[in-house]
Design a protein around this motif. Structure first.
Motif, short mmCIF file in Angstrom:
data_model
loop_
_atom_site.label_atom_id
_atom_site.label_comp_id
_atom_site.label_asym_id
_atom_site.label_seq_id
_atom_site.Cartn_x
_atom_site.Cartn_y
_atom_site.Cartn_z
N UNK A 63 0.69 -0.79 0.03
CA UNK A 63 0.23 0.10 -0.38
C UNK A 63 1.10 1.20 0.27
N UNK A 64 2.08 1.08 0.66
CA UNK A 64 3.35 2.63 0.58
C UNK A 64 3.37 2.23 -0.80
N UNK A 65 3.71 1.73 -1.63
CA UNK A 65 4.55 1.73 -2.22
C UNK A 65 3.53 1.97 -3.48
N UNK A 66 1.99 1.90 -3.27
CA UNK A 66 0.85 2.22 -4.28
C UNK A 66 0.74 3.55 -3.99
N UNK A 67 0.47 4.32 -2.93
CA UNK A 67 0.39 5.77 -2.74
C UNK A 67 1.73 6.48 -3.13
N UNK A 81 -3.95 5.41 5.30
CA UNK A 81 -3.58 4.00 5.27
C UNK A 81 -4.08 3.30 6.53
N UNK A 82 -4.86 2.76 6.33
CA UNK A 82 -5.84 1.72 7.84
C UNK A 82 -5.53 0.70 7.78
N UNK A 87 3.99 0.15 14.01
CA UNK A 87 5.74 0.53 13.82
C UNK A 87 6.42 1.89 13.73
N UNK A 88 7.02 3.00 14.37
CA UNK A 88 7.44 3.72 13.43
C UNK A 88 8.02 3.67 12.68
N UNK A 89 8.48 3.16 12.05
CA UNK A 89 9.11 3.07 10.31
C UNK A 89 7.77 3.00 9.64
N UNK A 90 6.71 1.84 10.02
CA UNK A 90 5.89 2.24 9.21
C UNK A 90 4.92 3.27 8.68
N UNK A 91 5.23 3.94 9.63
CA UNK A 91 4.56 5.42 9.88
C UNK A 91 5.14 6.81 9.26
N UNK A 92 6.07 6.66 9.19
CA UNK A 92 6.68 7.41 9.03
C UNK A 92 6.51 7.39 7.21
N UNK A 93 7.61 5.89 6.97
CA UNK A 93 7.32 5.91 5.77
C UNK A 93 5.94 5.74 5.13
N UNK A 94 5.08 5.59 5.34
CA UNK A 94 4.08 6.12 4.65
C UNK A 94 3.43 7.49 3.80
N UNK A 95 3.73 8.40 5.64
CA UNK A 95 4.00 9.68 5.61
C UNK A 95 4.44 10.22 4.21
N UNK A 130 -1.20 6.45 16.79
CA UNK A 130 0.03 7.01 16.24
C UNK A 130 0.11 8.38 15.74
N UNK A 131 -0.52 9.32 16.60
CA UNK A 131 -0.13 10.98 16.64
C UNK A 131 0.47 10.77 17.54
N UNK A 132 0.52 10.27 18.81
CA UNK A 132 1.64 9.63 20.26
C UNK A 132 3.08 9.31 19.03
N UNK A 133 3.21 8.59 18.50
CA UNK A 133 4.40 8.27 17.83
C UNK A 133 4.94 9.50 16.85
N UNK A 134 4.29 10.35 16.22
CA UNK A 134 4.54 11.31 15.56
C UNK A 134 4.86 12.62 16.25
#
Length: 216
Positions: A63-67, A81-82, A87-95, A130-134
């Motif tokens: 989904x990340x590559x799709x975006x 993303x739903x 994981x922090x890595x997935x969150x920031x990779x997606x953003x 997620x917001x807390x991690x960001x």
């Protein structure tokens, strides 16, 4: 006017559940639902929905590559993303790929629909975890930069103190109405400030603005 939605998820039960949530509300219209990133890459540019609910792990193309592939040529389409990933890595990779929001699949149906609307109104909805991690990641970077530096950024100028203040509140996930109440200004004034922030930073949404200003 209904907010148009597409869903991308390779798990049939989850995809069908998301379809039902969208269909049962008069304020939203389901344009398409896809079980793979490959199908999404083909159909979303044609359908041009307002919002796409995108899973991360799709079996084939992620989904990340799709975006990452869709966003540059479809800048008006908002991707949320739903997923089950926290994981922090997935969150920031997606953003970084261009996602405009990030919520967990355990989010309640009511909150999911609220998040879709918030996204369409200029927000960047994120599940509280997620917001807390960001926010933590930004806080760990130290104080907000006083000046934008390097390359073309030097030509962008500096944000005003009020704009910096609003950007910090945007980074914490606050809605326009919450920023309005906290700063004792109208929502329209908040919108105007946000418009100028986007203009100065050469970005199109909240996540891009926060990422660029905080140097991510």
């Amino acid at each position: 006017m209904a907010i148009t939605v597409c869903i991308v998820d390779d798990t049939n039960d989850i995809r069908h559940a998301l379809e039902e949530i969208v269909r049962l509300s008069d304020e939203y219209e389901l344009l398409g639902s896809f079980a793979s990133g490959e199908s999404a890459l083909e159909k979303i540019p044609i359908l041009k929905p307002n919002v796409v609910l995108m899973d991360i792990n799709l079996g084939g193309i992620s989904g990340i590559e799709c975006v990452r592939q869709l966003k540059p040529s479809n800048p008006d389409v908002l991707f949320m993303m739903c997923t089950v990933y926290e994981e922090d890595e997935k969150i920031f990779e997606a953003l970084s790929a261009g996602a405009n929001g990030y919520i967990l699949k355990k989010t309640s149906p009511i909150k999911l629909l609220e998040s879709i609307r918030e996204l369409s109104e200029g927000g960047a909805p994120m599940s509280s975890q997620i917001a807390r991690k960001v926010v933590t990641a930004f806080q760990n970077r130290g104080p907000v930069q006083e000046n934008l530096v390097g390359g073309n950024d030097a030509k962008l100028g500096v944000l005003s103190n009020r704009e910096k203040e609003i950007l910090e509140l945007l980074a914490k996930g606050l809605l326009y109405k919450e920023i309005s109440a906290q700063l004792f200004i109208s929502q329209e004034t908040v919108r105007k400030h946000v418009y100028h922030i986007y203009e100065k930073l050469h970005v199109n949404n909240r996540v891009e603005a926060v990422n660029k200003f905080f140097g991510r």
